[in-house]
Design a protein around this motif. Sequence first.
Motif, short mmCIF file in Angstrom:
data_model
loop_
_atom_site.label_atom_id
_atom_site.label_comp_id
_atom_site.label_asym_id
_atom_site.label_seq_id
_atom_site.Cartn_x
_atom_site.Cartn_y
_atom_site.Cartn_z
N PRO A 123 -8.06 6.46 4.46
CA PRO A 123 -8.58 6.92 3.31
C PRO A 123 -9.82 7.73 3.85
O PRO A 123 -10.20 8.67 3.05
N ALA A 124 -10.46 7.52 4.91
CA ALA A 124 -11.59 8.45 5.53
C ALA A 124 -10.91 9.79 5.61
O ALA A 124 -11.53 10.93 5.18
N LEU A 125 -9.83 9.94 6.23
CA LEU A 125 -9.39 11.38 6.48
C LEU A 125 -8.81 11.99 5.06
O LEU A 125 -9.08 13.16 4.96
N ALA A 193 -12.92 4.83 1.09
CA ALA A 193 -13.75 5.85 1.31
C ALA A 193 -14.16 6.54 0.09
O ALA A 193 -13.19 6.93 -0.74
N LEU A 194 -15.36 6.92 0.02
CA LEU A 194 -16.08 7.82 -1.06
C LEU A 194 -16.85 8.96 -0.53
O LEU A 194 -17.42 8.63 0.55
N ALA A 210 -10.63 7.30 -2.15
CA ALA A 210 -9.40 7.19 -1.56
C ALA A 210 -9.50 5.66 -1.15
O ALA A 210 -10.45 5.16 -0.67
N ALA A 211 -8.27 5.08 -1.29
CA ALA A 211 -8.15 3.82 -0.76
C ALA A 211 -6.88 3.39 -0.05
O ALA A 211 -5.84 4.16 -0.18
N ALA A 218 -2.28 4.83 1.81
CA ALA A 218 -3.32 5.57 1.46
C ALA A 218 -3.23 6.43 0.33
O ALA A 218 -2.11 7.27 0.31
N ARG A 219 -4.02 6.71 -0.78
CA ARG A 219 -3.85 7.43 -1.84
C ARG A 219 -5.41 8.07 -2.33
O ARG A 219 -6.30 7.20 -1.97
#
Length: 281
Positions: A123-125, A193-194, A210-211, A218-219
């Motif tokens: 999610p971070a990427l 991640a936001l 993303a989560a 991840a999406r």
Amino acid sequence: MQLLWPDSPAHAQALRDAHPGARFVAGATALQQEWGDRHRAPQGCCLVPLHALEALRGIGLADGGRTLRIGAGCALETVRTHPLVIAHAPLLAQALDQLGALGVRHLGTLGGNVGWRWGDSTPALLVLDAQAEGVLAPDQRLPLAQWLAAPVPALPLLAALHIPLLPGCQPPQAVFEKAAVRAAFAPARLRLALRWSGIPACGRTLSHAAAAAPGLPARLLVHALAWLQQNAGLHGAWALDGLREACADDGLPIGHPEDLAHLAARLIAGHCGLLAPAPLP
Ligand SMILES: Cc1cc2nc3c(=O)[nH]c(=O)nc-3n(C[C@H](O)[C@H](O)[C@H](O)COP(=O)(O)OP(=O)(O)OC[C@H]3O[C@@H](n4cnc5c(N)ncnc54)[C@H](O)[C@@H]3O)c2cc1C
């Protein structure tokens, strides 16, 4: 067990393609979790080991300093502690801070974490707009979301990830959350991640969300983001309900037993200051 040793990344891709059922293996720390006996590969298993491929390692600035390039074969701990990652992608370092124990981070690789599809880094990427570099045409990069959408057995070899740098090389404002049940060694239920655009003092806007979760690749949460844009001003329970529905549209499970849509909605609403009741006019 059959080991097919490649002498280059392109050879690794060719070996995997020529042997139906063969899998890439880097640190093996995620792959072993699929095995019935985690100490022994299943009978007939065919692996293409990547860890001897020097070409998959290295962290540096690329594209004339416009992107941060991280080799897929880099150990997670190398990525987490690298000065360029800390300076330009602190969100990724923050996500890796929370990944496993030191021993796992020394063995596991960034490519394996992404190849696993719901690892902490993904999610971070995604919110950092990372692009995936393959081996056959290194100049033709795919947005990571698109690369992750390939069917599992055909997921191509990831050579490196490129993170675009913002003008002035300021890292984006972003946050990583990992939610788990309160029990020792409980695996994370949700990784989120936001990322915001704008300057805090002048008002900032959530631009990316993303989560990922176990079993849930991840999406990007595009419906949640659209809902926030269309419903600015809604607070409290109204905001939570609407966001939860939007997260469900993004594919997060809703209802019993795992209401990950509700969990994601709470985290997003909390970070956007929407949990408090609306201020009185
Ligand atoms: C005790 C323990 C705790 C853990 N805790 C966490 C945690 O908190 N968070 C977390 O995210 N993970 C965790 N993991 C899982 C794992 O350690 C990480 O996801 C790690 O990054 C996997 O990397 P690897 O190199 O070991 O991947 P591998 O196990 O070698 O491979 C994983 C998958 O990726 C594919 N793959 C590997 N490299 C590539 C590549 N270059 N291109 C394409 N596909 C590739 C493989 O074919 C496989 O499908 C934990 C594992 C253990 C054993």
